[in-house]
Design an enzyme around this catalytic site. Structure first.
Site, PDB file in Angstrom:
ATOM      1  N   ALA A  52       0.805  -1.118  -0.133  1.00  8.42           N
ATOM      2  CA  ALA A  52      -0.046  -0.010  -0.093  1.00  8.42           C
ATOM      3  C   ALA A  52       0.752   1.310   0.015  1.00  8.42           C
ATOM      4  CB  ALA A  52      -1.041   0.062   1.117  1.00  8.42           C
ATOM      5  N   ASP A 243      -3.840  -2.317   3.941  1.00 12.84           N
ATOM      6  CA  ASP A 243      -4.355  -1.791   2.451  1.00 12.84           C
ATOM      7  C   ASP A 243      -5.302  -0.752   2.648  1.00 12.84           C
ATOM      8  OD1 ASP A 243      -3.257  -4.627   1.813  1.00 12.84           O
ATOM      9  OD2 ASP A 243      -2.821  -3.156   0.203  1.00 12.84           O
ATOM     10  N   LYS A 254      -4.028  -8.402   3.143  1.00 13.49           N
ATOM     11  CA  LYS A 254      -3.668  -9.447   2.285  1.00 13.49           C
ATOM     12  C   LYS A 254      -4.584 -10.746   2.930  1.00 13.49           C
ATOM     13  CE  LYS A 254      -1.880  -9.640  -0.704  1.00 13.49           C
ATOM     14  NZ  LYS A 254      -2.552  -9.483  -2.055  1.00 13.49           N
TER      15      LYS A 254
HETATM   16  O1  MRU Z   1      -1.181  -7.444  -3.371  1.00 14.10           O
HETATM   17  P1  MRU Z   1      -0.127  -6.782  -2.572  1.00 14.10           P
HETATM   18  O2  MRU Z   1       1.393  -7.429  -2.351  1.00 14.10           O
HETATM   19  O3  MRU Z   1       0.037  -5.093  -3.040  1.00 14.10           O
HETATM   20  O4  MRU Z   1      -0.485  -6.689  -1.016  1.00 14.10           O
HETATM   21  C1  MRU Z   1       0.112  -6.153  -0.085  1.00 14.10           C
HETATM   22  C2  MRU Z   1      -0.455  -6.212   1.462  1.00 14.10           C
HETATM   23  O5  MRU Z   1      -1.475  -6.677   1.515  1.00 14.10           O
HETATM   24  C3  MRU Z   1       0.364  -5.700   2.327  1.00 14.10           C
HETATM   25  O6  MRU Z   1       0.209  -6.464   3.774  1.00 14.10           O
HETATM   26  C4  MRU Z   1      -0.094  -4.176   2.766  1.00 14.10           C
HETATM   27  O7  MRU Z   1      -0.238  -3.545   1.324  1.00 14.10           O
HETATM   28  C5  MRU Z   1       0.556  -3.383   3.797  1.00 14.10           C
HETATM   29  S1  MRU Z   1       2.105  -2.870   3.130  1.00 14.10           S
HETATM   30  C6  MRU Z   1       2.765  -2.170   4.223  1.00 14.10           C
END
Ligand code: MRU
Length: 410
Positions: A52, A243, A254
């Site tokens: 994110a 996110d 996630k």
């Molecule tokens: O699909 P992604 O790899 O963009 O998902 C990322 C995540 O779910 C992370 O846990 C979230 O963005 C936090 S990152 C500091």
């Protein structure tokens, strides 16, 4: 070893956006370079840049790429602002769940509007500088967040984390891993359990790699192992990123995060969410209003792999040289398996996808889930630690990326 050996995620150099291609890490460490905003959109969709906070920075730098390299023909202020709005909206629409993407695009759009009285050459320079500020602030925020979060970690802790909320998910340093890096520096982290995070394996590929580079003791586990490790007393805290966090404290992160939160509660383990305030969306009342991205079925029906290798003997070398004499060689395989061999500075790169599920099996692939606020022990941001009731505590602190709903997402 040390976190200083983790590469920067995304940055601005010579008028271009540069980034590490995370879709192939850790076995292939390519750098990508985008001088047009469409390249940044492509990188976001293909998950070359992901996580994110990193997406917020990518949005800002994508707008900067358009301003620096694609807006030169425009001499009229209104037209410039109108086109910048369109570009920001297009970037913001590349992925739906992480609010930071919309936040970064919206902040650039607002900055341009607020400074629209500047002559265009100065306005262009100021906008690029604003994107650089966003990247620098992100690192700063993560370091502060790390300090606040480390106070929650007890000496001798074994911590479980999911997906990658590390340095690679941000401009630098990370959120959940920022907490772990800081607590480890303070001598409090005994061990980290790394969920592999199917289907895209951000845990196995990125988090495990970051922790090893940083020299932090860790073990990679498959996602279905967390429950029994918790039952055996092997986890003292769960720390994850986010996110999008709704006004009531519901957390989108996630896929798999919700299950961990339920397990943590059942086993009396604190469940912490670490995220900068740009991840908090006070315009959304609860998690049920957070849009959840659905990704291609191929992520579930098969495994992608990328690696570099050297030919093991002269015969193999000659064979691979012949195969790639005209450049990358695509092998046509049955059942949809894919294999590409590319010559790479005396060695070779292999990129592939291998099917593991039956042909034509129906697939459901939501990339995120929502953890209800009642399962979240505390939310850690750069401004401090927030505890329930989140509807009150988040609003009281004036957190949130407010106004992001103004962006036009097509
Ligand atoms: O699909 P992604 O790899 O963009 O998902 C990322 C995540 O779910 C992370 O846990 C979230 O963005 C936090 S990152 C500091």
């Amino acid at each position: 070893m040390g976190i200083e050996n983790i590469p920067r995620t995304i940055w601005w150099e010579d008028g271009k956006v540069r980034m590490v291609d995370q879709s192939r890490l850790p076995l292939v460490g390519d750098l990508l370079e985008c001088d047009v905003y469409e390249g940044v959109c492509w990188a976001i969709r293909g998950m070359a840049v992901r996580g994110a906070p990193a997406l917020g920075v990518a949005a800002a730098l994508g707008v900067a790429a358009w301003v620096a390299n694609q807006s030169g023909e425009i001499a009229d202020h209104d037209m410039f602002i109108g086109e910048l709005d369109r570009v920001a909206g297009e970037i913001a629409a590349t992925r739906p769940t992480a609010v930071n993407l919309l936040w970064g695009a919206e902040r650039m759009r607002r900055f341009a509007r607020d400074n629209a009285d500047l002559p265009l050459p100065e306005l262009r320079e100021a906008i690029v500088q604003e994107a650089l500020n966003i990247a620098a602030e992100d690192e700063q925020r993560n370091r502060e967040l790390g300090r606040h979060g480390a106070e929650l970690i007890e000496a001798g802790s074994a911590i479980l984390t999911h997906c990658n909320a590390g340095s690679l998910a941000t401009a630098y340093f990370g959120t959940a891993l920022g907490v772990i890096f800081t607590a480890h520096e303070q001598g409090k982290v005994k061990h980290v359990w790394v969920d592999e995070t199917r289907p895209v394996l951000q845990g196995a590929r990125l988090t495990a790699w970051e922790l090893m580079v940083a020299g932090i003791p860790c073990a990679l586990i498959t996602d279905n192992m967390a429950a029994s490790i918790m039952r055996a007393g092997g986890v003292h805290a769960v720390v994850v990123g986010a996110d999008r966090i709704a006004a009531n404290g519901d957390v989108a992160n996630k896929i798999g995060t919700y299950g961990l939160a339920v397990l943590a509660r059942e086993h009396g383990i604190p469940f912490y969410v670490a995220a900068p305030t740009s991840t908090i969306d006070l315009t959304i009342g609860s998690g049920s209003d957070i849009p959840i991205e659905e990704r291609p079925g191929e992520e579930v029906t098969g495994m992608s792999f990328s690696a570099t290798f050297e030919a093991p003997n002269p015969e193999a070398r000659a064979a691979f040289d012949a195969l790639t004499a005209q450049g990358p060689f695509d092998l046509e395989l049955s059942r949809g398996h894919k294999l590409r061999v590319t010559p790479k500075g005396g060695a070779f790169q292999i990129d592939g996808w291998a099917r593991v599920a039956p042909l034509n099996v129906p697939v459901y692939n939501p990339a995120f889930d929502v953890t209800p606020a009642e399962f979240v022990t505390a939310i850690i941001t750069e401004r401090g630690v927030v505890r329930p009731d989140y509807t009150t505590s988040l609003a009281l602190h004036g957190f949130g990326s407010g106004g992001i709903h103004e962006i036009v997402v097509e």
